[in-house]
Design a protein around this motif. Structure first.
Motif, PDB file in Angstrom:
ATOM      1  N   GLN A 149      50.542  32.467  50.816  1.00 21.50           N
ATOM      2  CA  GLN A 149      49.839  33.584  51.745  1.00 21.50           C
ATOM      3  C   GLN A 149      49.332  34.416  50.753  1.00 21.50           C
ATOM      4  OE1 GLN A 149      53.348  35.409  53.886  1.00 21.50           O
ATOM      5  NE2 GLN A 149      52.073  37.044  54.625  1.00 21.50           N
ATOM      6  N   VAL A 150      48.448  35.300  51.106  1.00 18.47           N
ATOM      7  CA  VAL A 150      47.597  36.156  50.276  1.00 18.47           C
ATOM      8  C   VAL A 150      47.755  37.490  50.524  1.00 18.47           C
ATOM      9  CG1 VAL A 150      45.323  36.793  49.570  1.00 18.47           C
ATOM     10  CG2 VAL A 150      45.721  34.332  49.746  1.00 18.47           C
ATOM     11  N   GLN A 151      48.004  38.454  49.708  1.00 17.84           N
ATOM     12  CA  GLN A 151      47.946  40.032  49.691  1.00 17.84           C
ATOM     13  C   GLN A 151      47.382  40.626  48.930  1.00 17.84           C
ATOM     14  OE1 GLN A 151      52.536  40.566  49.139  1.00 17.84           O
ATOM     15  NE2 GLN A 151      52.647  41.034  51.092  1.00 17.84           N
ATOM     16  N   LEU A 152      46.740  41.794  49.552  1.00 18.65           N
ATOM     17  CA  LEU A 152      46.008  42.888  48.850  1.00 18.65           C
ATOM     18  C   LEU A 152      47.088  43.916  48.591  1.00 18.65           C
ATOM     19  CD1 LEU A 152      42.255  42.510  50.099  1.00 18.65           C
ATOM     20  CD2 LEU A 152      43.592  41.124  48.264  1.00 18.65           C
ATOM     21  N   VAL A 153      47.104  44.575  47.315  1.00 18.61           N
ATOM     22  CA  VAL A 153      47.845  45.841  47.190  1.00 18.61           C
ATOM     23  C   VAL A 153      47.027  46.867  46.519  1.00 18.61           C
ATOM     24  CG1 VAL A 153      49.967  46.956  46.260  1.00 18.61           C
ATOM     25  CG2 VAL A 153      50.065  44.586  47.107  1.00 18.61           C
ATOM     26  N   GLU A 154      47.045  48.084  47.093  1.00 23.07           N
ATOM     27  CA  GLU A 154      46.097  49.146  46.764  1.00 23.07           C
ATOM     28  C   GLU A 154      47.179  49.972  45.907  1.00 23.07           C
ATOM     29  OE1 GLU A 154      43.282  48.577  50.679  1.00 23.07           O
ATOM     30  OE2 GLU A 154      44.078  50.623  50.067  1.00 23.07           O
ATOM     31  N   SER A 155      46.288  50.899  44.966  1.00 26.62           N
ATOM     32  CA  SER A 155      47.050  51.833  44.529  1.00 26.62           C
ATOM     33  C   SER A 155      45.887  52.965  44.036  1.00 26.62           C
ATOM     34  CB  SER A 155      47.920  51.723  43.334  1.00 26.62           C
ATOM     35  OG  SER A 155      47.266  50.823  42.326  1.00 26.62           O
ATOM     36  N   GLY A 156      46.308  54.078  43.518  1.00 22.01           N
ATOM     37  CA  GLY A 156      45.477  55.186  43.255  1.00 22.01           C
ATOM     38  C   GLY A 156      45.145  56.339  44.165  1.00 22.01           C
ATOM     39  N   GLY A 157      45.366  56.303  45.377  1.00 21.73           N
ATOM     40  CA  GLY A 157      44.818  57.572  46.042  1.00 21.73           C
ATOM     41  C   GLY A 157      45.453  58.568  45.938  1.00 21.73           C
ATOM     42  N   GLY A 158      45.337  59.817  46.514  1.00 23.63           N
ATOM     43  CA  GLY A 158      46.010  61.074  46.325  1.00 23.63           C
ATOM     44  C   GLY A 158      44.859  62.365  46.758  1.00 23.63           C
ATOM     45  N   LEU A 159      45.496  63.183  46.197  1.00 23.56           N
ATOM     46  CA  LEU A 159      44.679  64.707  46.318  1.00 23.56           C
ATOM     47  C   LEU A 159      43.979  65.181  45.393  1.00 23.56           C
ATOM     48  CD1 LEU A 159      44.156  67.238  48.295  1.00 23.56           C
ATOM     49  CD2 LEU A 159      46.468  68.129  47.327  1.00 23.56           C
ATOM     50  N   VAL A 160      42.854  65.604  45.426  1.00 23.20           N
ATOM     51  CA  VAL A 160      41.938  65.813  44.241  1.00 23.20           C
ATOM     52  C   VAL A 160      40.973  67.291  44.657  1.00 23.20           C
ATOM     53  CG1 VAL A 160      40.039  64.239  44.672  1.00 23.20           C
ATOM     54  CG2 VAL A 160      40.675  65.090  42.266  1.00 23.20           C
ATOM     55  N   GLN A 161      40.731  68.199  43.716  1.00 18.03           N
ATOM     56  CA  GLN A 161      39.837  69.201  44.010  1.00 18.03           C
ATOM     57  C   GLN A 161      38.168  68.507  44.015  1.00 18.03           C
ATOM     58  OE1 GLN A 161      40.621  72.152  41.129  1.00 18.03           O
ATOM     59  NE2 GLN A 161      42.429  73.201  42.615  1.00 18.03           N
ATOM     60  N   PRO A 162      37.462  69.155  44.547  1.00 17.11           N
ATOM     61  CA  PRO A 162      35.851  68.808  44.718  1.00 17.11           C
ATOM     62  C   PRO A 162      35.491  68.662  42.986  1.00 17.11           C
ATOM     63  CG  PRO A 162      36.476  70.315  46.507  1.00 17.11           C
ATOM     64  CD  PRO A 162      37.837  70.185  45.663  1.00 17.11           C
ATOM     65  N   GLY A 163      34.785  67.832  42.792  1.00 23.11           N
ATOM     66  CA  GLY A 163      34.197  67.723  41.348  1.00 23.11           C
ATOM     67  C   GLY A 163      35.090  66.879  40.686  1.00 23.11           C
ATOM     68  N   GLY A 164      36.349  66.531  41.217  1.00 22.68           N
ATOM     69  CA  GLY A 164      37.578  65.535  40.393  1.00 22.68           C
ATOM     70  C   GLY A 164      37.121  64.251  40.430  1.00 22.68           C
ATOM     71  N   SER A 165      37.953  63.518  39.890  1.00 25.73           N
ATOM     72  CA  SER A 165      37.856  61.928  39.745  1.00 25.73           C
ATOM     73  C   SER A 165      39.410  61.288  40.174  1.00 25.73           C
ATOM     74  CB  SER A 165      37.653  61.661  38.354  1.00 25.73           C
ATOM     75  OG  SER A 165      36.415  62.099  37.948  1.00 25.73           O
ATOM     76  N   LEU A 166      39.123  59.889  40.732  1.00 24.99           N
ATOM     77  CA  LEU A 166      40.267  59.219  41.147  1.00 24.99           C
ATOM     78  C   LEU A 166      39.756  57.940  40.694  1.00 24.99           C
ATOM     79  CD1 LEU A 166      41.668  60.533  44.479  1.00 24.99           C
ATOM     80  CD2 LEU A 166      42.738  60.661  42.350  1.00 24.99           C
ATOM     81  N   ARG A 167      40.944  57.053  40.451  1.00 26.13           N
ATOM     82  CA  ARG A 167      40.373  55.611  40.344  1.00 26.13           C
ATOM     83  C   ARG A 167      41.371  54.793  41.089  1.00 26.13           C
ATOM     84  NH1 ARG A 167      41.952  51.396  35.546  1.00 26.13           N
ATOM     85  NH2 ARG A 167      40.122  50.065  35.237  1.00 26.13           N
ATOM     86  N   LEU A 168      41.071  54.098  42.190  1.00 27.44           N
ATOM     87  CA  LEU A 168      41.628  53.254  43.052  1.00 27.44           C
ATOM     88  C   LEU A 168      41.544  51.723  42.339  1.00 27.44           C
ATOM     89  CD1 LEU A 168      39.969  54.047  46.534  1.00 27.44           C
ATOM     90  CD2 LEU A 168      41.690  55.210  45.110  1.00 27.44           C
TER      91      LEU A 168
END
Length: 121
Positions: free
Chosen positions: A1-20
């Protein structure tokens, strides 16, 4: 069985950065392509960025110059670095991978569970 697990979302202000991040695990023979889609409220799911082992990454026009997709083949992981985030980037982000699993003759599409990205002041 294959799974994909994500992480890294959230709340950020305009102009900010996130990494998924999205890690694939299980009985994997080969991963042909990995990518990120997003779906905002009331809108259809759209392809944000994709990457394969043989061609340059592709991006939807609205994120070019701001988002970068990369892949760690040894870890079966894909990343999406998102800079200069805008309110219009608010959506649920889904990881997608085209994987050849063990005991299957063809490549199949697999999806992560989705991670919320909210850009708001």
């Amino acid at each position: 069985q294959v799974q994909l697990v994500e992480s890294g979302g959230g709340l950020v202000q305009p102009g900010g950065s996130l990494r998924l991040s999205c890690a694939a695990s299980g009985s994997i023979v080969r991963i042909d392509a990995m990518g990120w889609y997003r779906q905002a409220p009331g809108k259809e799911r759209e392809l944000v960025a994709s990457i394969t082992s043989s061609i340059s990454p592709t991006y939807t026009d609205s994120v070019k110059g701001r988002f970068t997709i990369s892949r760690d083949n040894a870890r079966n992981t894909v990343y999406l670095q998102m800079n200069s985030l805008e309110q219009e980037d608010t959506a649920i982000y889904y990881c997608n991978a085209k994987i050849k699993p063990r005991f299957y003759l063809v490549t199949r599409d697999y999806w992560g569970q989705g991670t919320q990205v909210t850009v708001s002041s």
